[in-house]
Design an enzyme around this catalytic site. Sequence first.
Site, short mmCIF file in Angstrom:
data_model
loop_
_atom_site.label_atom_id
_atom_site.label_comp_id
_atom_site.label_asym_id
_atom_site.label_seq_id
_atom_site.Cartn_x
_atom_site.Cartn_y
_atom_site.Cartn_z
N HIS A 111 -2.17 14.73 4.52
CA HIS A 111 -3.44 15.41 4.72
C HIS A 111 -3.37 16.40 5.87
CE1 HIS A 111 -5.71 12.97 1.88
NE2 HIS A 111 -4.97 11.95 2.28
N CYS B 80 19.96 6.88 -16.47
CA CYS B 80 18.56 7.19 -16.80
C CYS B 80 18.53 8.61 -17.35
CB CYS B 80 17.71 7.08 -15.54
SG CYS B 80 16.08 7.84 -15.68
N THR C 299 0.82 -1.21 0.00
CA THR C 299 0.00 0.00 0.00
C THR C 299 0.86 1.27 0.00
OG1 THR C 299 -1.76 -1.18 1.12
CG2 THR C 299 -1.79 1.19 1.33
#
Lengths: 420, 474
Positions: free
Chosen positions: B51, B401, B42
Amino acid sequence: MLYHDIVIIGGGPAGLAAAAAAKEAGISDILILERDEMLGGILNQCIHNGFGLHTFKEELTGPEYAQRYIDRVLEEKISYRLHSMVIDISRDRQVTYINREEGLVRLQAGAVILAMGCRERPRGALNIPGYRPAGIYSAGTAQRLMNIEGYMVGKEVVVLGSGDIGLIMARRMTLEGAVVKVVAELMPYSGGLKRNIVQCLDDYGIPLKLSHTVVDIHGKERVTGVTIAQVGADRKPVPGTEEYYSCDTLLLSCGLIPENELSRQAGLEMDRVTSGPVVGDDLETSVEGVFACGNVLHVHDLVDYVSEEAARAGRQAARFVREPRKKEEKQDALLKGENGVRYTIPQHLNVECMDEQTVVRFRVDNIYRNKSIVVYFDGKEAVRRKKRILAPGEMEQIILKKSAFSSCPDVKEIRICLED
Amino acid sequence: MLDYDVIIIGAGVTGSAIARELARYSLRTAVVEKEEDVCSGTSKANSAIVHAGFDAVPGTWKAKLNVEGNRMMERLSQDLDFPFKRNGSMVLCFSEEEKPGLEKLLERGKTNGVEGLQIITGDEAREMEPSLSDEVVYALHAPTGGIVCPFGLTIALAENAAENGVEFLFNRSVDRIENTGEGYAVHTSKGDLSAKYVVNAAGVYADRIHNMVSENKIKIIPRRGEYVLMDKEAGGLVSHTIFQLPGKLGKGVLVTPTVHGNLLVGPNAVDLDDKENTATTAEGLDEIRQKALKSVKGIPYHLTITSFAGLRAHEENDDFIIGEAEDAEGFFDAAGIESPGLSCAPALGKYAAEMIAAKAGADKKPDFKGTRKGFIRAAELDPEERGKLIREKPEYGNIICRCENISEGEIRDAIRRTPGAVSLDGIKRRVRQGMGRCQAGFCTPKAMNILAEELHVDIHTICKNREGSEFLKG
């Protein structure tokens, strides 16, 4: 600050041909900056043949084709740096690059030639739903792993997209013992060359399903299969047409994107259709003394045309170094593609300064049969050429002679379109 | 003798936060993780939001830990050197009738202790965010809302825990837990471990772990959320995190910049049975794309670089389960950690560690080192510093990259740390190799070679993430 007459960004086919031509045009102080470990670019992994029919009148493999140009660069003692990544180009042509040995280097260039090539559209950009397991490769990545690193990426393969690299890889993987089950293409026509469809799919009995796409990817760790569905005219999947293919590998060949991060950083004017810079007939971009050629400018079908275009950029950059000319002195005619013509390269042309002739390259947006390519100078028909067939997978060209402008030297708009 | 004082099951952000806080005490602690790396469930696929804390019902764990976690995050980001930005957030409403919904959030926020909240008009909101929809009538503005790199946070916590003595054991799933009287025997896929205390931070699997030792059964529902991530070119479309009024299944679809400058849209919310189902769906992606356009105009979906799905560990009663299980002494839960779990992690880690340390009667270690140095981002250094770095460490001059400008030096650093990357996803989460617009098209072969070299293994064993995700086949 270090100075070089011409700095070329990229040592692939475009960069090499540009360097050779600039040298031939009398400029000796040239530096090629290549980010990979060898010169030659993507050609090094294209070990199939079919290169060079136009340039050398013989069929070469990718590495052989590249070697011809590498040899010229070496013979002419043109300097180059490998493992060197350009991180910035300024509008006054300062080029900053980094590598292990020199650290961070900033140098001043008399002229810059952009030859960074292109990259493949990744899975994420295609919005294919499903899991994100190992075994999903863009075709070029798989090609590098197989042909440069020497590793097999999978045994049962589905290819999405019929771009040339995908077609070549379908054959390549078959030759190495993999089973290529199907090539699915979203569009009702292939994005690749006709000859590749024949030689890479038909000859090996690999089915090509036009108007089909992948609608689901299965497998949590490694790909275990994909679901393919037919798409309607709106390119949306048609319910009820889903078919499951078990496979361990999904190759993607869904388009190439010119790699223009540096160009955008430098503030070059860009073309939304090509995703490359806007250039004149001298291949100069909107920034003075910065030229562009090869797949960074627009995606080509054949490397021969890359070499030809890059040589032009090399000659023009050499001319710029010898006799710099200011942008504002130019009064250019604008080129416009219409009615099936998606774009044109160049996007503008200077009648006064142009060479004896200019090749205008473009692509069409669909398959057309028995059409004419028509060129209008300010609304007046100037050139008309019949074509039996035109396809999006093949680059088209039309030649504009300087002499054609003798009656209209002040032309403002050159319109190229398809007509019956 | 028991192997450990404490075994934490799960190396997500919650397990890692508890591990880092427990490392302050004289306890032998291990983290057991079924995947090959930290931050693999998760914690890796979510909105990456810190938040403000106005959503949660006052009095719940969510309410308490959110506001405190938010307050702790800034300091923690400095101590542990991970990207965090207080960009502020807005909740939009699109009609006069919805205004009471905003007022309810405002009241909740005030009760929860959220600072600076106010309701502003649509025009005021559009002045701050010109791309907001013309339909916006009011917005709740929360200046304390933030964005964080969830990988960066979790990896920083884990590294700091490891530096202070916590052991990380990967590729071990827990099959069975047995109360042995003196503690717990934890039977894993790679042998048995024992500890006095067990902490359950197993994310969507927390019900299985809990139910192994407790008769008070709990149920965690995997609630899937899908996301679309766009190129950095789109990152400037909004500067705040833009929410809509929350619905039954969560906070609704948001539009937010990420801390790295991309634009993120999502999630939807679908309850599933399968705890491994992180597949995206055509319908789900369409749904979030449509809903996000209600908030923000002109979202450039053609700049999408990837889409993904994550599973929220939703607990039936809608709150976190934190604390010692009633019928299993020494077994502590940190279960049902769904949103705002990422925001809560710093506070949750502290509470859980204090609880366990008190139970164990453990003292604080005098030599705890509370800071950690993050990865060098060579491309973000000014040219002079970058040149100096390359002279000292030439591998920082070799770009692997090209889209994210990540060098060999950064990739090797990601692998050499403890816990270090052992998969390509592990490298990606640490230093963003392959995270850019080409999505690892060019750098995959190079990164595979470096990883095989660093780990001294055959390249055929190199995986994308967990075992079974080998890149090469045949």
